[in-house]
Design a protein around this motif. Structure first.
Motif, PDB file in Angstrom:
ATOM      1  N   ILE A  33     -18.841  60.495 -43.539  1.00  0.00           N
ATOM      2  CA  ILE A  33     -19.000  61.032 -42.256  1.00  0.00           C
ATOM      3  C   ILE A  33     -18.098  60.411 -41.138  1.00  0.00           C
ATOM      4  CG2 ILE A  33     -20.810  61.640 -40.174  1.00  0.00           C
ATOM      5  CD1 ILE A  33     -22.754  62.282 -42.706  1.00  0.00           C
ATOM      6  N   LEU A  34     -18.291  59.123 -41.129  1.00  0.00           N
ATOM      7  CA  LEU A  34     -17.534  58.061 -40.179  1.00  0.00           C
ATOM      8  C   LEU A  34     -16.100  58.393 -40.328  1.00  0.00           C
ATOM      9  CD1 LEU A  34     -19.681  55.000 -40.180  1.00  0.00           C
ATOM     10  CD2 LEU A  34     -19.760  57.008 -38.498  1.00  0.00           C
ATOM     11  N   GLU A  35     -15.390  58.353 -41.380  1.00  0.00           N
ATOM     12  CA  GLU A  35     -14.147  58.652 -41.580  1.00  0.00           C
ATOM     13  C   GLU A  35     -13.760  59.986 -41.220  1.00  0.00           C
ATOM     14  OE1 GLU A  35     -13.517  58.182 -45.956  1.00  0.00           O
ATOM     15  OE2 GLU A  35     -13.197  55.948 -45.678  1.00  0.00           O
ATOM     16  N   ALA A  36     -14.716  61.005 -41.514  1.00  0.00           N
ATOM     17  CA  ALA A  36     -14.216  62.420 -40.866  1.00  0.00           C
ATOM     18  C   ALA A  36     -14.213  62.353 -39.297  1.00  0.00           C
ATOM     19  CB  ALA A  36     -15.324  63.505 -41.395  1.00  0.00           C
ATOM     20  N   LEU A  37     -15.085  61.843 -38.603  1.00  0.00           N
ATOM     21  CA  LEU A  37     -15.141  61.580 -37.385  1.00  0.00           C
ATOM     22  C   LEU A  37     -14.108  60.931 -36.779  1.00  0.00           C
ATOM     23  CD1 LEU A  37     -18.956  60.804 -36.602  1.00  0.00           C
ATOM     24  CD2 LEU A  37     -17.888  63.192 -35.822  1.00  0.00           C
ATOM     25  N   ALA A  38     -13.492  59.894 -37.323  1.00  0.00           N
ATOM     26  CA  ALA A  38     -12.288  59.090 -37.052  1.00  0.00           C
ATOM     27  C   ALA A  38     -11.417  60.133 -37.213  1.00  0.00           C
ATOM     28  CB  ALA A  38     -12.399  57.916 -38.004  1.00  0.00           C
ATOM     29  N   ASP A  39     -11.067  60.923 -38.236  1.00  0.00           N
ATOM     30  CA  ASP A  39      -9.887  61.826 -38.385  1.00  0.00           C
ATOM     31  C   ASP A  39     -10.059  62.830 -37.243  1.00  0.00           C
ATOM     32  OD1 ASP A  39      -9.204  60.408 -40.503  1.00  0.00           O
ATOM     33  OD2 ASP A  39      -9.872  61.720 -42.057  1.00  0.00           O
ATOM     34  N   ALA A  40     -11.042  63.413 -36.812  1.00  0.00           N
ATOM     35  CA  ALA A  40     -11.152  64.348 -36.005  1.00  0.00           C
ATOM     36  C   ALA A  40     -10.770  63.764 -34.528  1.00  0.00           C
ATOM     37  CB  ALA A  40     -12.565  64.863 -35.814  1.00  0.00           C
ATOM     38  N   ALA A  41     -11.190  62.563 -34.081  1.00  0.00           N
ATOM     39  CA  ALA A  41     -10.830  61.727 -33.032  1.00  0.00           C
ATOM     40  C   ALA A  41      -9.551  61.390 -32.772  1.00  0.00           C
ATOM     41  CB  ALA A  41     -11.632  60.560 -32.804  1.00  0.00           C
ATOM     42  N   GLY A  42      -8.896  61.131 -33.938  1.00  0.00           N
ATOM     43  CA  GLY A  42      -7.350  60.857 -34.000  1.00  0.00           C
ATOM     44  C   GLY A  42      -6.665  62.223 -33.701  1.00  0.00           C
ATOM     45  N   ALA A  43      -7.002  63.279 -34.409  1.00  0.00           N
ATOM     46  CA  ALA A  43      -6.492  64.656 -34.076  1.00  0.00           C
ATOM     47  C   ALA A  43      -6.680  64.939 -32.908  1.00  0.00           C
ATOM     48  CB  ALA A  43      -7.008  65.634 -35.013  1.00  0.00           C
ATOM     49  N   LEU A  44      -7.853  64.779 -31.989  1.00  0.00           N
ATOM     50  CA  LEU A  44      -7.916  65.073 -30.581  1.00  0.00           C
ATOM     51  C   LEU A  44      -7.056  64.378 -29.836  1.00  0.00           C
ATOM     52  CD1 LEU A  44      -9.454  67.015 -28.623  1.00  0.00           C
ATOM     53  CD2 LEU A  44     -11.253  65.088 -28.511  1.00  0.00           C
ATOM     54  N   ILE A  45      -6.710  62.975 -30.217  1.00  0.00           N
ATOM     55  CA  ILE A  45      -5.943  62.176 -29.135  1.00  0.00           C
ATOM     56  C   ILE A  45      -4.431  62.804 -29.454  1.00  0.00           C
ATOM     57  CG2 ILE A  45      -5.148  59.755 -29.074  1.00  0.00           C
ATOM     58  CD1 ILE A  45      -7.739  58.871 -29.692  1.00  0.00           C
ATOM     59  N   LEU A  46      -4.148  62.970 -30.735  1.00  0.00           N
ATOM     60  CA  LEU A  46      -2.866  63.309 -31.012  1.00  0.00           C
ATOM     61  C   LEU A  46      -2.426  64.718 -30.224  1.00  0.00           C
ATOM     62  CD1 LEU A  46      -0.068  62.934 -32.545  1.00  0.00           C
ATOM     63  CD2 LEU A  46      -1.079  64.114 -34.185  1.00  0.00           C
ATOM     64  N   PHE A  47      -3.422  65.438 -29.844  1.00  0.00           N
ATOM     65  CA  PHE A  47      -2.996  67.059 -29.501  1.00  0.00           C
ATOM     66  C   PHE A  47      -2.957  66.618 -28.030  1.00  0.00           C
ATOM     67  CE2 PHE A  47      -5.593  70.105 -26.847  1.00  0.00           C
ATOM     68  CZ  PHE A  47      -4.772  71.264 -26.987  1.00  0.00           C
ATOM     69  N   LEU A  48      -3.918  65.794 -27.416  1.00  0.00           N
ATOM     70  CA  LEU A  48      -3.779  65.467 -25.998  1.00  0.00           C
ATOM     71  C   LEU A  48      -2.590  64.871 -25.404  1.00  0.00           C
ATOM     72  CD1 LEU A  48      -7.617  64.258 -25.133  1.00  0.00           C
ATOM     73  CD2 LEU A  48      -6.375  66.649 -24.572  1.00  0.00           C
ATOM     74  N   ARG A  49      -1.981  63.752 -26.434  1.00  0.00           N
ATOM     75  CA  ARG A  49      -0.886  63.270 -26.198  1.00  0.00           C
ATOM     76  C   ARG A  49       0.387  64.237 -25.848  1.00  0.00           C
ATOM     77  NH1 ARG A  49      -1.408  57.666 -29.759  1.00  0.00           N
ATOM     78  NH2 ARG A  49      -2.626  56.553 -28.123  1.00  0.00           N
ATOM     79  N   ASN A  50       0.226  65.297 -26.990  1.00  0.00           N
ATOM     80  CA  ASN A  50       1.310  65.968 -26.952  1.00  0.00           C
ATOM     81  C   ASN A  50       1.299  67.145 -25.900  1.00  0.00           C
ATOM     82  OD1 ASN A  50       2.815  65.145 -29.498  1.00  0.00           O
ATOM     83  ND2 ASN A  50       1.229  66.298 -30.741  1.00  0.00           N
ATOM     84  N   LEU A  51      -0.003  67.479 -25.316  1.00  0.00           N
ATOM     85  CA  LEU A  51      -0.416  68.386 -24.555  1.00  0.00           C
ATOM     86  C   LEU A  51       0.314  67.735 -23.093  1.00  0.00           C
ATOM     87  CD1 LEU A  51      -1.624  71.068 -23.922  1.00  0.00           C
ATOM     88  CD2 LEU A  51      -3.703  69.889 -23.144  1.00  0.00           C
ATOM     89  N   VAL A  52       0.283  66.511 -22.982  1.00  0.00           N
ATOM     90  CA  VAL A  52       0.773  65.637 -21.605  1.00  0.00           C
ATOM     91  C   VAL A  52       2.034  65.425 -21.568  1.00  0.00           C
ATOM     92  CG1 VAL A  52       0.196  63.738 -20.356  1.00  0.00           C
ATOM     93  CG2 VAL A  52      -1.697  64.811 -21.267  1.00  0.00           C
ATOM     94  N   ALA A  53       2.613  65.357 -22.630  1.00  0.00           N
ATOM     95  CA  ALA A  53       4.044  64.905 -22.882  1.00  0.00           C
ATOM     96  C   ALA A  53       5.077  66.048 -22.771  1.00  0.00           C
ATOM     97  CB  ALA A  53       4.321  64.367 -24.208  1.00  0.00           C
TER      98      ALA A  53
END
Length: 53
Positions: A33-53
């Motif tokens: 569960i913790l690994e899945a949450l970490a993956d989801a957070a990483g994907a969200l951060i990547l999305f937001l970085r690409n959205l801003v860039a």
């Protein structure tokens, strides 16, 4: 007794039973569960970085 309280009590009893009877599988489950949450957070951060860039 309130139905919600009974439901919460049943869930707590089940979780305690699972943790006590199968601690290794419980730890693997929580780790998954913790690994899945970490993956989801990483994907969200990547999305937001690409959205801003």
């Amino acid at each position: 007794m309130d139905v919600k309280k009974v439901g919460i009590a049943i869930v707590v009893i089940f979780v305690l039973f699972f943790v006590i009877s199968q601690p290794e599988q419980s730890a693997d489950f929580v780790t998954g569960i913790l690994e899945a949450l970490a993956d989801a957070a990483g994907a969200l951060i990547l999305f937001l970085r690409n959205l801003v860039a």
